[in-house]
Design a protein around this motif. Structure first.
Motif, PDB file in Angstrom:
ATOM      1  N   ASN A 189      -8.111 -37.912  49.196  1.00 10.07           N
ATOM      2  CA  ASN A 189      -8.154 -37.019  48.045  1.00 10.07           C
ATOM      3  C   ASN A 189      -9.450 -36.223  48.047  1.00 10.07           C
ATOM      4  O   ASN A 189     -10.514 -36.771  47.846  1.00 10.07           O
ATOM      5  N   ASP A 246     -12.416 -29.174  37.772  1.00  9.77           N
ATOM      6  CA  ASP A 246     -11.964 -29.425  39.133  1.00  9.77           C
ATOM      7  C   ASP A 246     -13.046 -30.219  39.847  1.00  9.77           C
ATOM      8  O   ASP A 246     -14.224 -29.854  39.810  1.00  9.77           O
ATOM      9  N   THR A 261      -9.590 -33.008  46.390  1.00  8.05           N
ATOM     10  CA  THR A 261      -9.647 -32.216  45.157  1.00  8.05           C
ATOM     11  C   THR A 261      -8.846 -32.933  44.072  1.00  8.05           C
ATOM     12  O   THR A 261      -7.885 -33.641  44.353  1.00  8.05           O
ATOM     13  N   TRP A 262      -9.278 -32.739  42.842  1.00  4.94           N
ATOM     14  CA  TRP A 262      -8.614 -33.402  41.721  1.00  4.94           C
ATOM     15  C   TRP A 262      -8.874 -32.570  40.475  1.00  4.94           C
ATOM     16  O   TRP A 262     -10.022 -32.279  40.144  1.00  4.94           O
ATOM     17  N   HIS A 263      -7.792 -32.168  39.783  1.00  5.54           N
ATOM     18  CA  HIS A 263      -7.946 -31.492  38.491  1.00  5.54           C
ATOM     19  C   HIS A 263      -7.999 -32.605  37.445  1.00  5.54           C
ATOM     20  O   HIS A 263      -6.989 -33.220  37.127  1.00  5.54           O
ATOM     21  N   TYR A 264      -9.187 -32.866  36.954  1.00  2.71           N
ATOM     22  CA  TYR A 264      -9.451 -33.986  36.036  1.00  2.71           C
ATOM     23  C   TYR A 264      -9.382 -33.508  34.589  1.00  2.71           C
ATOM     24  O   TYR A 264      -9.789 -32.391  34.272  1.00  2.71           O
ATOM     25  N   SER A 296     -14.160 -31.913  43.599  1.00  2.96           N
ATOM     26  CA  SER A 296     -13.865 -31.839  45.030  1.00  2.96           C
ATOM     27  C   SER A 296     -14.972 -32.513  45.833  1.00  2.96           C
ATOM     28  O   SER A 296     -16.135 -32.503  45.447  1.00  2.96           O
ATOM     29  N   TYR A 313      -8.624 -42.443  40.657  1.00  3.63           N
ATOM     30  CA  TYR A 313      -7.655 -41.608  41.340  1.00  3.63           C
ATOM     31  C   TYR A 313      -6.453 -42.462  41.674  1.00  3.63           C
ATOM     32  O   TYR A 313      -6.579 -43.624  42.049  1.00  3.63           O
TER      33      TYR A 313
END
Length: 143
Positions: A89, A52, A91-94, A54, A82
């Motif tokens: 953006n 995750d 947060t990003w579940h990478y 952020s 992204y």
């Protein structure tokens, strides 16, 4: 007199443009890399790495650099920008994939990320060894 005032105004304007002002907090904020996990490293099977990301000022891109058996040549995988669906953006579940390797191979990897303001974050080094048997999925403690 008009010419002198114009010259003084131009000089003052240039001085203001050249003033070294402090950048805002968005230029110093790093991406937080959290909840790093990877799938079981079994022989000749790709390993999926997830985490995750952020940052209160947004996330621009992420990728993984990895090394095989301490070879100085660095490989890169999972470079992603992204998608832009959320302009702020935060947060990003990478996820990215490290190609499968033979049993006994040691893999070292790091996750990297940029903010939209050009601040680079470099994650901690994570190491795993490809085993003969299938271990459970690995989750690393949050840092």
């Amino acid at each position: 007199m008009k010419k002198l005032i114009s010259i003084i105004f131009a000089a003052a304007s240039l001085a203001a443009c050249n003033d070294k002002t402090e950048l805002g907090p968005e230029h110093r904020a790093e991406v937080k890399i959290d909840k790093i996990a990877y799938s079981a490293p079994i022989p000749d099977t790709d390993v999926e790495v997830t985490c995750d990301l952020s940052c209160e000022y947004g996330i621009y891109s992420a990728w993984i650099d990895y090394q095989i058996d301490d070879d100085p040549e660095v490989q890169q995988t999972g470079a992603k920008l992204y998608d832009g669906s959320d302009k702020r953006n935060v947060t990003w579940h990478y996820s990215a994939t490290i190609p499968g390797q033979p049993a006994g191979t040691k893999i070292s990897f790091r996750i990297f990320s940029y903010t939209p303001y050009g601040k680079l974050t470099i994650g901690s080094i994570v190491v795993y060894t490809v085993s003969e048997t299938e271990p459970a999925e690995i989750s690393l403690p949050n840092k």
